[in-house]
Design an enzyme around this catalytic site. Sequence first.
Site, PDB file in Angstrom:
ATOM      1  N   GLU A 172       0.820  -1.207   0.000  1.00 18.63           N
ATOM      2  CA  GLU A 172       0.000   0.000   0.000  1.00 18.63           C
ATOM      3  C   GLU A 172       0.858   1.264   0.000  1.00 18.63           C
ATOM      4  O   GLU A 172       1.959   1.286   0.563  1.00 18.63           O
ATOM      5  CB  GLU A 172      -0.932   0.040   1.225  1.00 18.63           C
ATOM      6  CG  GLU A 172      -2.060  -0.969   1.173  1.00 18.63           C
ATOM      7  CD  GLU A 172      -3.077  -0.801   2.287  1.00 18.63           C
ATOM      8  OE1 GLU A 172      -4.157  -1.403   2.152  1.00 18.63           O
ATOM      9  OE2 GLU A 172      -2.802  -0.081   3.274  1.00 18.63           O
ATOM     10  N   HIS A 274       4.910 -11.153  12.655  1.00 17.63           N
ATOM     11  CA  HIS A 274       3.757 -11.434  13.523  1.00 17.63           C
ATOM     12  C   HIS A 274       3.333 -12.906  13.483  1.00 17.63           C
ATOM     13  O   HIS A 274       2.263 -13.257  13.990  1.00 17.63           O
ATOM     14  CB  HIS A 274       2.566 -10.502  13.243  1.00 17.63           C
ATOM     15  CG  HIS A 274       2.093 -10.445  11.818  1.00 17.63           C
ATOM     16  ND1 HIS A 274       1.893  -9.249  11.169  1.00 17.63           N
ATOM     17  CD2 HIS A 274       1.751 -11.404  10.935  1.00 17.63           C
ATOM     18  CE1 HIS A 274       1.452  -9.481   9.931  1.00 17.63           C
ATOM     19  NE2 HIS A 274       1.347 -10.795   9.776  1.00 17.63           N
ATOM     20  N   GLY A 307      -5.120  -2.358   8.990  1.00 21.23           N
ATOM     21  CA  GLY A 307      -6.544  -2.648   8.981  1.00 21.23           C
ATOM     22  C   GLY A 307      -6.862  -3.566   7.827  1.00 21.23           C
ATOM     23  O   GLY A 307      -6.102  -4.482   7.506  1.00 21.23           O
ATOM     24  N   HIS A 330      -1.789  -7.911  15.552  1.00 23.76           N
ATOM     25  CA  HIS A 330      -1.075  -7.793  14.274  1.00 23.76           C
ATOM     26  C   HIS A 330      -1.912  -7.094  13.221  1.00 23.76           C
ATOM     27  O   HIS A 330      -1.411  -6.801  12.137  1.00 23.76           O
ATOM     28  CB  HIS A 330      -0.653  -9.166  13.774  1.00 23.76           C
ATOM     29  CG  HIS A 330      -1.703  -9.920  12.998  1.00 23.76           C
ATOM     30  ND1 HIS A 330      -2.990 -10.106  13.457  1.00 23.76           N
ATOM     31  CD2 HIS A 330      -1.641 -10.552  11.795  1.00 23.76           C
ATOM     32  CE1 HIS A 330      -3.671 -10.815  12.566  1.00 23.76           C
ATOM     33  NE2 HIS A 330      -2.884 -11.097  11.554  1.00 23.76           N
ATOM     34  N   GLY A 331      -3.171  -6.851  13.492  1.00 24.46           N
ATOM     35  CA  GLY A 331      -4.028  -6.204  12.516  1.00 24.46           C
ATOM     36  C   GLY A 331      -5.441  -6.080  13.042  1.00 24.46           C
ATOM     37  O   GLY A 331      -5.684  -6.177  14.246  1.00 24.46           O
ATOM     38  N   GLY A 333      -7.976  -8.147  12.125  1.00 30.83           N
ATOM     39  CA  GLY A 333      -8.525  -9.477  12.365  1.00 30.83           C
ATOM     40  C   GLY A 333      -9.842  -9.685  11.636  1.00 30.83           C
ATOM     41  O   GLY A 333     -10.678  -8.776  11.549  1.00 30.83           O
TER      42      GLY A 333
END
Length: 401
Positions: A172, A274, A307, A330-331, A333
């Site tokens: 990104e 992660h 995200g 880690h994010g 989810g």
Amino acid sequence: MSTFPVPLTGTDNTLMWADEAGIEEAAIRQLRNVAHLPWTHGLRVMPDVHYGKGATVGSVIAMHQAVAPAAVGVDIGCGMTAVRTSLTPEELPDDLAGLRHGLERGVPVGNGQHRTHSRSIDRHHDLGRRFTEMSKAFDDLRVHDISRRFGSLEGKAIAQVGTLGGGNHFIELCSGDDGRVWVTLHSGSRGIGNKLALEHMEVAQSLTHNKGLVDRDLAVFLSHTPQMEAYLHDLWWAQSYALLNRDVMLASICDELRHRIPRIRFDEPIRCHHNYVAVETYDDLELIVTRKGAIRAGKGDMGVIPGSMGTGSYIVRGLGNEASFQSASHGAGRRMSRNEAKRRFTADDLAAQTAGIECRKDAGVVDEIPGAYKDIDDVISAQSDLVEVEARLQTLLCIKG
């Protein structure tokens, strides 16, 4: 003030940064299975927790003299890299589609791979040195009869260095609330990491001490055994491979941006695994800590918590909270499976949810639609005692496999 952590009912060694009522029952069963293993010293559950193979994604498991390969995951070393650029969003080209296609030419996505190896390896001396060391170490991998098991996989592993893969992996360009453009990328150890993980899980399941487990996917290796030594040897290699993979991709991305915008400059990258193993000390015990869908958040550690497709990421700094085994999510989810997302959403829904973002908007990536993920802002809020936010990033361009 955070309302977390909270205990998991029916356990005395588990703390959660998530509401038990909001976790699917299958994941709750997995958490209890892990907590009740005789080798588990402690289990910590992150706010992005969801069902996984053997162990949930979003869990940190500290074991005494044992390690469960399923608690690491099959994409060994998967993680994030982020780098802040000198650009403001206004300095990016108006045609982000052209930029996206240029980046995709340098970084194969999905099942794609390089013809021999990434050209970035030849352009950057340090990457070339690490690539050579990785290639030489392939023959030392400890899985049983590697030539019979893997055949031509060595050539594939070499050709996949510097490739993105599919699923939730991405590249990104983002606009930060600090006024800068950021590059973020998410990927792991590709096919070779998956093969190594599955082969070692099969070995673990054959061991006598694992015969009575409720879930055979939670089979463990015990310390000071040849099987444990072999697994850790291959795991360290796969973690290094995954990091090299991301560094080669980052070099290719930065080279393409320099070609298009010669004045661009880059800060030092932020890197974090992660899906990995580390040996750490808690409660005066040396423990084997596995983070599956979790990052280390030691005091001052920089991390990246992404995200979903199109919603951006957070750059965070760890607070070193010992209660979480110095970990964070880690994010965002997933809140539904890939199959459920495909049933519930269409390509039109994807286009609507990624409006204004340069990315694929076809049926092939509907399972990655933002609506299939938890709200990243809620996930960050739930772990305010684990990390502090350094920057909030909003996606401008997203590349998916």
